[in-house]
Design an enzyme around this catalytic site. Structure first.
Site, short mmCIF file in Angstrom:
data_model
loop_
_atom_site.label_atom_id
_atom_site.label_comp_id
_atom_site.label_asym_id
_atom_site.label_seq_id
_atom_site.Cartn_x
_atom_site.Cartn_y
_atom_site.Cartn_z
CE1 TYR A 1 0.11 -0.19 3.10
CE2 TYR A 1 -0.50 0.41 5.34
CZ TYR A 1 -0.08 -0.54 4.42
OH TYR A 1 0.14 -1.85 4.83
CE LYS B 1 2.31 -0.84 -3.99
NZ LYS B 1 1.21 -1.76 -3.69
CG ASP C 1 6.17 5.11 0.20
OD1 ASP C 1 5.37 4.68 1.06
OD2 ASP C 1 6.50 4.44 -0.80
P1 KE4 Z 1 4.09 -3.66 0.78
O1 KE4 Z 1 4.65 -3.99 2.13
O2 KE4 Z 1 2.60 -3.97 0.68
O3 KE4 Z 1 4.91 -4.26 -0.39
O4 KE4 Z 1 4.24 -2.09 0.55
C1 KE4 Z 1 3.69 -1.19 1.49
C2 KE4 Z 1 3.43 0.14 0.81
C3 KE4 Z 1 4.31 1.18 1.00
N1 KE4 Z 1 4.13 2.38 0.40
C4 KE4 Z 1 3.07 2.58 -0.43
C5 KE4 Z 1 2.90 3.92 -1.08
C6 KE4 Z 1 2.13 1.54 -0.67
O5 KE4 Z 1 1.07 1.77 -1.48
C7 KE4 Z 1 2.32 0.29 -0.05
C8 KE4 Z 1 1.35 -0.86 -0.24
N2 KE4 Z 1 0.20 -0.58 -1.05
C9 KE4 Z 1 -0.98 -1.37 -0.75
C10 KE4 Z 1 -2.20 -0.86 -1.54
N3 KE4 Z 1 -2.14 0.47 -1.96
C11 KE4 Z 1 -0.73 -2.80 -1.02
C12 KE4 Z 1 -1.97 -3.65 -1.11
C13 KE4 Z 1 -2.14 -4.47 0.14
O6 KE4 Z 1 -1.96 -3.94 1.27
O7 KE4 Z 1 -2.49 -5.66 -0.04
#
Ligand code: KE4
Length: 428
Positions: A144, A267, A239
């Site tokens: 993701y 993060k 990523d």
């Molecule tokens: P954000 O847009 O949520 O800050 O980041 C997206 C993203 C991009 N790349 C990786 C590897 C990620 O894990 C994420 C976002 N992670 C999710 C849960 N694994 C965030 C939690 C959520 O969607 O509320």
């Protein structure tokens, strides 16, 4: 577990917010029940509005590697806020955070700060397309990279067809530029390059997958991808939104010794505030406006408040012994949990890299999405609630990562292991 205040708040939230949450996974739909509304966090613990205390292994999905309300982060935020929160103009803190990132990630010569991991990945893909003049993108099923349209795509029906949307509202034309390969399966990538030798702008992946649950790269997989992208004139995007400064002081690229062309982050680099970033080779980053023709912008990108939390966090992580502590605590936890699963005779596999881990209800091995999807998610849901009842907060989905922070102690870990055994006993 008394949750009446959370239940009342959740009912109220649903009147004003879709599903009562500002991000779907928080709704607990994967595990059922009412999500506790969190009142505060301190160190390795959070407390909900009903006064229930939890040892927290979610860590806000990764950012809280130092635990909650770390004094250095709180102090930095207070100090910065007293002088204003955002000016829409350059501030010194942006240089500090960018410099730290460039020092810690050898492949990053220059970095642009944005507001989320989604924005970082979306911009990195646009940059790769701008730099190569190509359109197609290879991603991996189970990885993701945020919710930008082109990334919400899954493998098409045939082996070689283009991606198809996984979300309403994503036009076929957007998803069709995305080719979806299988994690840890290099042949699934080679076939796309054979079919599209001159049209693949980039390959993007989580160097350690966290979004199908934790799945480490198979030996040689990252090196093969580095070779194939170089041979075909495509860019390689790591990523590192989760793995960045999580799996080691120099991210997954330092851990595995692979230099991507672009790295995306989020993060941890925001220390709990909204910060994302993309950075990489100088010649690639020179495409980014105002230097070059690839446009990307943001009102609050690099704002002083957010960058102050990120700088404080990365400076704390630079202290000697930090990653050894994270490794030792996480190893203690997963070794103890493995023993607990074995004595409960419940099929399980625990994957861990550094202080990110997932306990799959699955005999294993789990080295890709199809394995992960074979997990017993119903039992995971019961386990989740049995742990919540005992005051342990784990990810409300089998397909997510758990995290240990520097605020956890050996006593927390040992108490948690005992509660894993208790929880498993209720499942038998
Ligand atoms: P954000 O847009 O949520 O800050 O980041 C997206 C993203 C991009 N790349 C990786 C590897 C990620 O894990 C994420 C976002 N992670 C999710 C849960 N694994 C965030 C939690 C959520 O969607 O509320």
């Amino acid at each position: 577990m008394e949750l009446s205040k959370s239940e009342a708040l959740f009912a109220q939230a649903q009147q004003y917010i879709p599903g009562g949450v500002n991000s779907p996974v928080r709704s607990f739909r994967a595990v059922g029940g009412t999500p506790p509304f969190i009142a505060r966090g301190e160190g390795a613990r959070v407390w909900d509005v009903d006064g229930n205390e939890y040892i927290d292994y979610l860590g806000s999905w990764g950012p809280l590697v130092l635990g909650h309300s770390h004094p250095a982060v709180v102090e930095a935020l207070k100090k910065t806020a007293e002088g204003g929160t955002s000016f829409g103009a350059p501030v010194e803190g942006e240089i500090e955070l960018a410099k730290l990132i460039c020092e810690l990630l050898p492949s990053v010569d220059s970095v642009r700060l944005v507001n989320s991991g989604t924005e970082a990945c979306m911009s990195a893909i646009r940059l790769a397309r701008a730099f190569t003049g190509r359109n197609k993108l290879i991603k991996f099923a189970g990885c993701y990279h945020g919710h930008a349209d082109g990334l919400l795509a899954m493998a098409g029906s045939g082996a070689l067809t283009h991606g198809i949307p996984t979300s309403a509202g994503v036009p076929e034309s957007y998803a069709s530029e995305t080719l979806v390969a299988d994690y840890n399966d290099i042949e699934s990538v080679e076939k796309f390059f054979l079919a599209n030798p001159t049209d693949i702008a980039a390959v993007i992946l989580e160097p350690v997958a966290g979004n199908m649950g934790v799945v480490p790269p198979a030996p040689g997989f990252l090196a093969d991808l580095r070779r194939i992208t170089q041979e075909n004139g495509s860019l390689f995007i790591f990523d590192e939104v989760i793995t960045g400064f999580r799996v080691g002081p120099n991210g997954a690229q330092g851990l595995y010794g692979i230099n991507p062309d672009i790295t995306t982050m989020g993060k941890i680099i925001g220390g709990g505030l909204p910060v994302g970033a993309y950075g990489g080779r100088k010649d690639v980053m020179e495409m980014v406006a105002p230097l070059g023709p690839m446009y990307q912008a943001g009102t609050l990108s690099g704002n002083p408040l957010a960058v102050s939390a990120g700088v404080a966090t990365l400076n704390e992580l630079k202290k000697p012994g930090t990653y050894e502590k994270l490794e030792s605590l996480a190893q203690r936890l997963t070794e103890g949990a493995t023993k607990a699963f074995q004595s409960a005779e419940i099929p399980s596999t625990i994957n861990r890299v550094g202080s990110m881990f997932t306990g799959f209800f699955n005999a294993g091995p789990v080295s890709g999405l199809s394995h992960a999807e074979g997990s017993d998610t119903a039992t995971y849901g019961s386990y989740f609630h049995a742990m919540q009842e005992q005051g342990i907060y784990v990810a409300p989905s089998q397909f997510e990562a758990g995290f240990v922070s520097t605020a956890h102690t050996e006593a927390d870990i040992d108490a948690t292991i005992a509660k894993v055994s208790e929880a498993l006993n209720t499942l038998r």
